[in-house]
Design a protein around this motif. Structure first.
Motif, short mmCIF file in Angstrom:
data_model
loop_
_atom_site.label_atom_id
_atom_site.label_comp_id
_atom_site.label_asym_id
_atom_site.label_seq_id
_atom_site.Cartn_x
_atom_site.Cartn_y
_atom_site.Cartn_z
N MET A 79 0.82 -1.20 0.00
CA MET A 79 0.00 0.00 0.00
C MET A 79 0.86 1.26 0.00
N ALA A 80 0.29 2.34 -0.49
CA ALA A 80 0.97 3.64 -0.46
C ALA A 80 1.05 4.11 1.00
N GLN A 82 1.02 6.96 2.12
CA GLN A 82 0.16 8.12 2.36
C GLN A 82 -1.21 7.69 2.90
N GLY A 83 -1.58 6.44 2.72
CA GLY A 83 -2.79 5.92 3.33
C GLY A 83 -4.01 5.80 2.44
N TRP A 84 -3.91 6.09 1.17
CA TRP A 84 -5.12 6.14 0.36
C TRP A 84 -5.61 4.79 -0.15
N HIS A 85 -4.94 3.68 0.18
CA HIS A 85 -5.42 2.37 -0.25
C HIS A 85 -6.22 1.64 0.82
N GLY A 86 -6.35 2.22 2.00
CA GLY A 86 -7.00 1.54 3.11
C GLY A 86 -8.41 1.08 2.80
N GLY A 87 -9.21 1.95 2.22
CA GLY A 87 -10.58 1.59 1.90
C GLY A 87 -10.67 0.49 0.87
N GLN A 111 -5.26 0.45 9.87
CA GLN A 111 -4.18 0.98 9.05
C GLN A 111 -3.44 2.10 9.81
N ALA A 113 -1.91 4.78 9.19
CA ALA A 113 -1.66 5.76 8.13
C ALA A 113 -0.77 6.91 8.60
N ARG A 117 2.86 7.65 7.10
CA ARG A 117 3.03 8.93 6.41
C ARG A 117 4.18 9.74 7.03
#
Length: 169
Positions: A79-80, A82-87, A111, A113, A117
């Motif tokens: 996952m990135a 930055q946290g944008w893949h959590g959903g 996550q 995140a 980050r």
């Protein structure tokens, strides 16, 4: 008036030239270690006795699917930070599956995140200053309960990935 215009143009040229020199002379900061991380994920799963079924990549989300017959199927998502893949990863998990996240070798039920980050931005700052600083992977793990995936030595995967990234640079 002409002297003022000339001075303004000279100042603008110096500023533009200074920015161009900084951009051209700045060290390249690359955070895309996807091929190395994918190889590390495959090797780690095989060390756990799983057979890798496939690798799927969609933009910046890499998934590695593996299984151990008869009832263990696992998907690792790189996952990135930055946290944008959590959903996306949460929606991929079936109701009966285990879902957890791995960062810096530790397991998290949610996550991490902010932690990922902050570590990413710290690494980027250190790299811009000329220091060697790895980007630590953030993994989403979706596994059947029979896999007992929480007992895997996740710290080993983190060490392999960080060492591989450091060896590449």
């Amino acid at each position: 008036m002409n002297a003022r215009l000339l001075f303004s143009l000279l100042l603008a040229a110096v500023l533009i030239g200074g920015v161009m020199l900084k951009v051209l002379a700045a060290p390249r900061v690359d955070v895309d270690a996807t091929p190395l991380m994918t190889s590390a994920m495959r090797a780690f799963l095989e060390q756990q006795g799983l057979s890798v079924l496939g690798v799927h990549q969609n933009l910046d989300l890499t998934l590695v699917d593996a299984e151990k017959r008869p009832s263990c199927r696992i998907t690792l998502a790189n996952m990135a930070p930055q946290g944008w893949h959590g959903g996306v990863v949460r929606r991929m998990a079936d109701d009966g599956a285990q879902l957890f996240f791995v960062f810096d070798g530790a397991i998290f039920p949610e996550q991490p995140a902010m932690r990922a980050r902050l570590q990413l931005y710290l690494s980027l700052i250190l790299r811009h200053l000329g220091f060697s600083a790895p980007v630590h992977p953030l993994l989403g793990v979706i596994a059947d309960k029979d896999c007992h995936a929480a007992t895997y030595p996740w710290a080993n995967l983190t060490r392999i990935a960080v060492a591989a990234e450091g060896a590449q640079r």
